[in-house]
Design a protein around this motif. Structure first.
Motif, PDB file in Angstrom:
ATOM      1  N   SER A  99       0.814  -1.219   0.000  1.00 37.30           N
ATOM      2  CA  SER A  99       0.000   0.000   0.000  1.00 37.30           C
ATOM      3  C   SER A  99       0.847   1.268   0.000  1.00 37.30           C
ATOM      4  N   ASP A 100       0.241   2.336  -0.525  1.00 39.93           N
ATOM      5  CA  ASP A 100       0.887   3.650  -0.567  1.00 39.93           C
ATOM      6  C   ASP A 100       0.353   4.590   0.505  1.00 39.93           C
ATOM      7  N   GLY A 101      -0.622   4.134   1.270  1.00 35.46           N
ATOM      8  CA  GLY A 101      -1.218   4.931   2.332  1.00 35.46           C
ATOM      9  C   GLY A 101      -2.243   4.099   3.072  1.00 35.46           C
ATOM     10  N   PHE A 102      -2.721   4.619   4.221  1.00 33.15           N
ATOM     11  CA  PHE A 102      -3.590   3.857   5.104  1.00 33.15           C
ATOM     12  C   PHE A 102      -4.736   4.726   5.605  1.00 33.15           C
ATOM     13  N   ILE A 103      -5.957   4.189   5.514  1.00 35.22           N
ATOM     14  CA  ILE A 103      -7.139   4.882   6.020  1.00 35.22           C
ATOM     15  C   ILE A 103      -7.881   3.933   6.945  1.00 35.22           C
ATOM     16  N   LEU A 115      -4.342   0.374  12.794  1.00 34.01           N
ATOM     17  CA  LEU A 115      -4.075   1.796  12.604  1.00 34.01           C
ATOM     18  C   LEU A 115      -2.872   2.243  13.432  1.00 34.01           C
ATOM     19  N   PHE A 116      -2.858   1.884  14.712  1.00 33.46           N
ATOM     20  CA  PHE A 116      -1.776   2.350  15.577  1.00 33.46           C
ATOM     21  C   PHE A 116      -0.442   1.709  15.226  1.00 33.46           C
ATOM     22  N   GLU A 117      -0.471   0.513  14.686  1.00 33.07           N
ATOM     23  CA  GLU A 117       0.791  -0.093  14.280  1.00 33.07           C
ATOM     24  C   GLU A 117       1.410   0.693  13.127  1.00 33.07           C
ATOM     25  N   VAL A 118       0.626   1.006  12.077  1.00 30.64           N
ATOM     26  CA  VAL A 118       1.227   1.751  10.953  1.00 30.64           C
ATOM     27  C   VAL A 118       1.555   3.183  11.349  1.00 30.64           C
TER      28      VAL A 118
END
Length: 194
Positions: A99-103, A115-118
């Motif tokens: 992935s290039d980003g996280f939502i 979420l908190f890991e990334v």
């Protein structure tokens, strides 16, 4: 450039119809912007609605699911690519790598943990990819307030707090992703040297 966005979200639909509606709006936007979806691979809850909407609109979806959860989370059989891995650790690593980003959409403990890991990986400089919350119906208001409290109590630096972008509109969030620059802040600077 954003080619693939990882979305963390619930395998439950939650209490409000707006949560699923928010996932569908994000899915439609991803397809419009020719961005592929990477997610947890389930066919149920917000996860299923998100994937189904991307597929219905002609987009591509990669699902990554641990072998132990294939039956429990009801693995989606109609994806562009379904990757079955051996563990949750392998799942999270594969999702991050691809992935290039996280939502994060609304979800439970697993969503928050992912979420908190990334977010931590970004803080430590392990990646420079954008991370955001799609704050549907104020779902993440208290989490955002807690992070502000952690800054005021000097457990989180303001520059690190700003890594996590929060928007209630998918278009606004993805637009911020396109202009994101990771902070060049050393995690280990002591209070005396600042």
């Amino acid at each position: 450039m954003l080619n693939r966005i990882c979305v963390y979200c619930g395998s439950s639909p939650g209490k409000r119809e707006e949560y699923t509606a928010g996932a569908k709006k994000l899915a439609e936007l991803l397809v419009q912007q020719n961005v592929e979806l990477v997610y947890g691979g389930a066919s149920v809850g917000i996860m299923g609605a998100l994937a189904d909407t991307v597929l219905e609109n002609g987009g591509k979806v990669t699902g990554i699911i641990p072998e132990d959860l294939v039956k429990k989370e009801v693995a989606h059989k109609g994806l562009t690519d379904l990757q079955v891995v051996s563990s949750m650790h392998e799942r999270k690593f594969a999702m991050a790598e691809q992935s290039d980003g996280f939502i994060a959409l609304p979800g439970g403990l697993g969503t928050i943990e992912e979420l908190f890991e990334v977010l931590t990986w970004s803080q430590l400089g392990f990646h420079q990819k954008p991370v955001g919350l799609l704050n549907v119906c104020g779902y993440y208001d208290h989490l955002s307030s807690f992070l502000d409290h952690a800054v005021s109590e000097e457990f989180v630096k303001q520059d690190h707090r700003q890594i996590l972008m929060v928007e209630d509109n998918p278009k606004a969030l993805v637009s911020r992703f396109e202009h994101y620059e990771a902070p060049a802040v050393d995690k280990w600077i002591s209070r005396d040297s600042t």
